[in-house]
Design an enzyme around this catalytic site. Structure first.
Site, PDB file in Angstrom:
ATOM      1  N   ALA A  35       0.831  -1.127   0.334  1.00  0.00           N
ATOM      2  CA  ALA A  35      -0.402  -0.164   0.067  1.00  0.00           C
ATOM      3  C   ALA A  35       0.828   1.356   0.207  1.00  0.00           C
ATOM      4  O   ALA A  35       0.609   2.539  -0.603  1.00  0.00           O
ATOM      5  CB  ALA A  35      -0.791  -0.247   1.287  1.00  0.00           C
ATOM      6  N   GLU A  36       2.122   1.144   0.779  1.00  0.00           N
ATOM      7  CA  GLU A  36       2.851   2.587   0.794  1.00  0.00           C
ATOM      8  C   GLU A  36       4.098   2.928  -0.658  1.00  0.00           C
ATOM      9  O   GLU A  36       3.804   3.684  -1.147  1.00  0.00           O
ATOM     10  CB  GLU A  36       3.921   2.538   2.081  1.00  0.00           C
ATOM     11  CG  GLU A  36       3.538   2.905   3.350  1.00  0.00           C
ATOM     12  CD  GLU A  36       4.256   1.939   4.816  1.00  0.00           C
ATOM     13  OE1 GLU A  36       4.774   0.659   4.039  1.00  0.00           O
ATOM     14  OE2 GLU A  36       3.909   1.780   5.534  1.00  0.00           O
ATOM     15  N   ASP A  38       2.242   1.240  -3.368  1.00  0.00           N
ATOM     16  CA  ASP A  38       2.331   2.097  -4.641  1.00  0.00           C
ATOM     17  C   ASP A  38       1.028   3.360  -4.100  1.00  0.00           C
ATOM     18  O   ASP A  38       0.864   4.199  -5.332  1.00  0.00           O
ATOM     19  CB  ASP A  38      -0.083   1.080  -4.132  1.00  0.00           C
ATOM     20  CG  ASP A  38       0.473  -0.107  -4.741  1.00  0.00           C
ATOM     21  OD1 ASP A  38      -0.347  -0.834  -4.172  1.00  0.00           O
ATOM     22  OD2 ASP A  38       1.006  -0.709  -5.509  1.00  0.00           O
ATOM     23  N   LEU A  84      23.392 -26.966 -18.752  1.00  0.00           N
ATOM     24  CA  LEU A  84      24.541 -27.127 -17.723  1.00  0.00           C
ATOM     25  C   LEU A  84      24.343 -28.822 -17.755  1.00  0.00           C
ATOM     26  O   LEU A  84      23.405 -29.108 -17.825  1.00  0.00           O
ATOM     27  CB  LEU A  84      24.566 -26.643 -16.355  1.00  0.00           C
ATOM     28  CG  LEU A  84      24.702 -24.909 -16.603  1.00  0.00           C
ATOM     29  CD1 LEU A  84      24.138 -24.911 -15.468  1.00  0.00           C
ATOM     30  CD2 LEU A  84      26.494 -25.213 -16.342  1.00  0.00           C
ATOM     31  N   LYS A 115      22.059 -22.594  -7.719  1.00  0.00           N
ATOM     32  CA  LYS A 115      21.058 -22.616  -9.127  1.00  0.00           C
ATOM     33  C   LYS A 115      19.341 -22.625  -8.250  1.00  0.00           C
ATOM     34  O   LYS A 115      19.503 -22.713  -7.966  1.00  0.00           O
ATOM     35  CB  LYS A 115      21.312 -24.248  -9.305  1.00  0.00           C
ATOM     36  CG  LYS A 115      21.194 -24.334 -11.023  1.00  0.00           C
ATOM     37  CD  LYS A 115      21.459 -25.351 -11.430  1.00  0.00           C
ATOM     38  CE  LYS A 115      20.448 -25.654 -12.680  1.00  0.00           C
ATOM     39  NZ  LYS A 115      18.899 -26.047 -12.685  1.00  0.00           N
ATOM     40  N   ARG A 136      15.155 -18.329 -23.563  1.00  0.00           N
ATOM     41  CA  ARG A 136      15.853 -18.844 -23.825  1.00  0.00           C
ATOM     42  C   ARG A 136      15.625 -20.055 -25.444  1.00  0.00           C
ATOM     43  O   ARG A 136      16.212 -19.653 -26.210  1.00  0.00           O
ATOM     44  CB  ARG A 136      16.016 -20.349 -22.903  1.00  0.00           C
ATOM     45  CG  ARG A 136      17.366 -21.320 -23.157  1.00  0.00           C
ATOM     46  CD  ARG A 136      17.782 -22.007 -21.789  1.00  0.00           C
ATOM     47  NE  ARG A 136      18.559 -22.525 -22.656  1.00  0.00           N
ATOM     48  CZ  ARG A 136      18.877 -23.451 -22.956  1.00  0.00           C
ATOM     49  NH1 ARG A 136      17.718 -23.707 -23.358  1.00  0.00           N
ATOM     50  NH2 ARG A 136      19.721 -24.247 -23.847  1.00  0.00           N
ATOM     51  N   GLU A 170      18.605 -15.887 -14.356  1.00  0.00           N
ATOM     52  CA  GLU A 170      17.183 -16.569 -13.710  1.00  0.00           C
ATOM     53  C   GLU A 170      16.281 -15.600 -13.367  1.00  0.00           C
ATOM     54  O   GLU A 170      16.344 -14.913 -12.697  1.00  0.00           O
ATOM     55  CB  GLU A 170      17.507 -17.898 -13.219  1.00  0.00           C
ATOM     56  CG  GLU A 170      16.986 -18.952 -12.662  1.00  0.00           C
ATOM     57  CD  GLU A 170      17.499 -20.385 -13.845  1.00  0.00           C
ATOM     58  OE1 GLU A 170      18.303 -19.920 -15.004  1.00  0.00           O
ATOM     59  OE2 GLU A 170      16.284 -21.416 -14.309  1.00  0.00           O
ATOM     60  N   LYS A 286      31.624 -23.126 -11.864  1.00  0.00           N
ATOM     61  CA  LYS A 286      32.183 -22.733 -13.350  1.00  0.00           C
ATOM     62  C   LYS A 286      34.054 -22.308 -12.692  1.00  0.00           C
ATOM     63  O   LYS A 286      33.832 -22.293 -11.783  1.00  0.00           O
ATOM     64  CB  LYS A 286      31.568 -21.298 -13.367  1.00  0.00           C
ATOM     65  CG  LYS A 286      30.047 -21.384 -13.803  1.00  0.00           C
ATOM     66  CD  LYS A 286      30.272 -20.049 -14.229  1.00  0.00           C
ATOM     67  CE  LYS A 286      28.274 -20.486 -14.332  1.00  0.00           C
ATOM     68  NZ  LYS A 286      27.595 -19.209 -14.660  1.00  0.00           N
TER      69      LYS A 286
HETATM   70  C1  3B9 Z   1      27.535 -21.195 -18.112  1.00  0.00           C
HETATM   71  C2  3B9 Z   1      25.973 -20.838 -18.641  1.00  0.00           C
HETATM   72  C3  3B9 Z   1      25.672 -22.288 -19.258  1.00  0.00           C
HETATM   73  C4  3B9 Z   1      25.782 -19.644 -19.166  1.00  0.00           C
HETATM   74  N1  3B9 Z   1      26.599 -19.350 -20.588  1.00  0.00           N
HETATM   75  C5  3B9 Z   1      26.159 -19.764 -21.867  1.00  0.00           C
HETATM   76  O1  3B9 Z   1      25.332 -19.543 -21.872  1.00  0.00           O
HETATM   77  C6  3B9 Z   1      27.239 -19.518 -22.523  1.00  0.00           C
HETATM   78  C7  3B9 Z   1      27.032 -19.334 -23.817  1.00  0.00           C
HETATM   79  C8  3B9 Z   1      27.935 -19.038 -25.063  1.00  0.00           C
HETATM   80  C9  3B9 Z   1      29.442 -18.574 -24.594  1.00  0.00           C
HETATM   81  O2  3B9 Z   1      30.212 -18.749 -25.066  1.00  0.00           O
HETATM   82  C10 3B9 Z   1      30.194 -19.006 -27.082  1.00  0.00           C
HETATM   83  C11 3B9 Z   1      30.455 -17.815 -27.571  1.00  0.00           C
HETATM   84  C12 3B9 Z   1      29.758 -17.879 -28.878  1.00  0.00           C
HETATM   85  C13 3B9 Z   1      29.496 -18.891 -29.427  1.00  0.00           C
HETATM   86  C14 3B9 Z   1      29.529 -19.661 -28.617  1.00  0.00           C
HETATM   87  C15 3B9 Z   1      29.551 -20.070 -27.133  1.00  0.00           C
HETATM   88  C16 3B9 Z   1      29.851 -18.768 -23.161  1.00  0.00           C
HETATM   89  C17 3B9 Z   1      28.967 -19.349 -22.160  1.00  0.00           C
HETATM   90  C18 3B9 Z   1      25.026 -21.199 -17.528  1.00  0.00           C
HETATM   91  C19 3B9 Z   1      24.055 -21.902 -17.720  1.00  0.00           C
HETATM   92  C20 3B9 Z   1      22.790 -22.023 -16.706  1.00  0.00           C
HETATM   93  C21 3B9 Z   1      23.255 -21.133 -15.759  1.00  0.00           C
HETATM   94  C22 3B9 Z   1      21.969 -21.149 -14.265  1.00  0.00           C
HETATM   95  N2  3B9 Z   1      20.934 -21.491 -14.043  1.00  0.00           N
HETATM   96  N3  3B9 Z   1      22.599 -20.483 -12.961  1.00  0.00           N
HETATM   97  C23 3B9 Z   1      23.889 -20.290 -12.907  1.00  0.00           C
HETATM   98  N4  3B9 Z   1      24.279 -19.585 -11.963  1.00  0.00           N
HETATM   99  N5  3B9 Z   1      24.373 -20.278 -14.194  1.00  0.00           N
HETATM  100  C24 3B9 Z   1      24.670 -21.062 -15.595  1.00  0.00           C
HETATM  101  N6  3B9 Z   1      25.088 -21.496 -16.608  1.00  0.00           N
END
Ligand code: 3B9
Length: 327
Positions: A35-36, A38, A84, A115, A136, A170, A286
């Site tokens: 409410a505040e 808004d 991933l 994640k 995506r 995300e 990573k």
């Molecule tokens: C690591 C990556 C897959 C993102 N990275 C990419 O998508 C990606 C894409 C092209 C890249 O380089 C290219 C550039 C051009 C062409 C091909 C590859 C490098 C990374 C990923 C996916 C899902 C994630 C998630 N749910 N939570 C967290 N915390 N991290 C995450 N990280």
């Protein structure tokens, strides 16, 4: 009120509203009531209506459009949104680490990031302004959901610097919002969402941004995909950089010296994550150094320098309350 007095009020109101927008997503900082909030928004809308010359595309009043989309335009990702590979046990994590060290040697540090159980989105900024939000999709082609992304209150409409970049993150529905939404749907006899991820996905697919806005989603950024400036050498630096621009990259994460520290961090969050305001389903690990990432490269659909450790799936739940939402 003169235009100068109005400008001071408008600037102060915008700062206060954006401040509360950011605080809404930090679990332990109670924000103001709806409410505040808004009331602040109504006051800003009224001033911007009285003094149209003060209007700005990055004002919080410009988040929720009134036009309903017919459908979503397709968007081709210049940089693919990869997926991933998963690990379900410590042994699989040790195997991942062995493979990495086989290629890049023993001096490898990992970044661990919780994640979030949501859906991957891409945010594009040009000269510091949010110009596009996309899903995506299949990793190559997604859908333009800019009007819905703009309604997410911790997504800045304007960065602190006029840079051009793209980030991935995300989109999620906080646990409280998920519970409240399902209670409303139960009362209206509508089908319930099975989990916060489905609820977030359903919300971003809404054609009316006012519905998306009501779902109170959040975003946490996990990747700097393209940057016109600031060549970063480490993933941890990239996340600090996007945070410095005002983007929400404040998920729980840690820089680990080796895989054993990674395993400790995973164990530390196995139970602690249940007290977070958002649902999680694993830990993403990573390689931090981007030169080493290049050496490791990719498989057909995912990087060899990253892996997602999945926590044991939540016990199948039958009632609303038992989905470990800790409420
Ligand atoms: C690591 C990556 C897959 C993102 N990275 C990419 O998508 C990606 C894409 C092209 C890249 O380089 C290219 C550039 C051009 C062409 C091909 C590859 C490098 C990374 C990923 C996916 C899902 C994630 C998630 N749910 N939570 C967290 N915390 N991290 C995450 N990280």
């Amino acid at each position: 009120m003169t235009i100068d007095e109005a400008r001071l009020c408008v600037d102060a109101l915008r700062k206060e509203i954006e401040h509360h927008n950011q605080r809404y997503y930090q679990e332990d900082n109670p924000s103001i009531t709806d409410a505040e909030w808004d009331a602040l928004m109504r006051e800003l809308i009224s001033l911007e209506t009285q003094f149209p010359e003060l209007q700005s595309p990055s004002s919080p009043t410009q988040r929720v459009g009134a036009s309903v989309s017919e459908g979503f335009v397709k968007v081709e990702h210049q940089i693919p949104m990869l997926s991933l590979s998963n690990a379900y046990s410590t042994e699989e994590l040790l195997e991942f680490d062995r493979r990495v060290r086989q290629v890049v040697g023993d001096e490898v540090r990992y970044v661990c990031e919780l994640k979030i159980d949501g859906l991957a989105v891409s945010l594009r900024y040009e000269q510091g302004r949010l110009v596009r939000g996309a899903t995506r999709g299949d990793g190559e082609v997604g859908e333009d959901i800019t009007s819905n992304i703009r309604t997410i209150r911790n997504v800045p409409l304007e960065l602190t610097e006029p840079v051009t970049l793209e980030v991935r993150g995300e989109a999620y529905m906080p646990k409280q919002s998920f519970l409240r939404l399902n209670e409303q749907r139960e009362q209206q006899g509508e089908p319930l969402f099975a989990n916060p991820r489905n609820a977030a996905a359903g919300s971003l697919r809404q054609l009316d941004p006012r519905v998306a806005a009501s779902r109170r989603l959040g975003v946490i950024v996990y990747q700097l995909a393209e940057a016109s400036e600031y060549p970063v050498e480490r993933h941890s630096e990239a996340l600090e950089y996007v945070r410095s621009l005002g983007l929400p990259a404040n998920g729980e994460r840690k820089l680990c010296a080796d895989i054993h520290e990674v395993i400790e961090y995973i164990d530390e969050w196995s139970e602690k994550r249940r007290s977070l305001s958002y649902a999680t389903d694993g830990m993403v690990i990573k390689v931090d150094d981007m030169v080493l990432q290049q050496e490791l490269g990719f498989t057909a659909k995912s990087p060899r320098w990253a892996i997602a450790y999945k926590y044991a799936a939540e016990q199948a739940t039958t009632t609303l309350r038992r989905i470990d939402l800790n409420v």
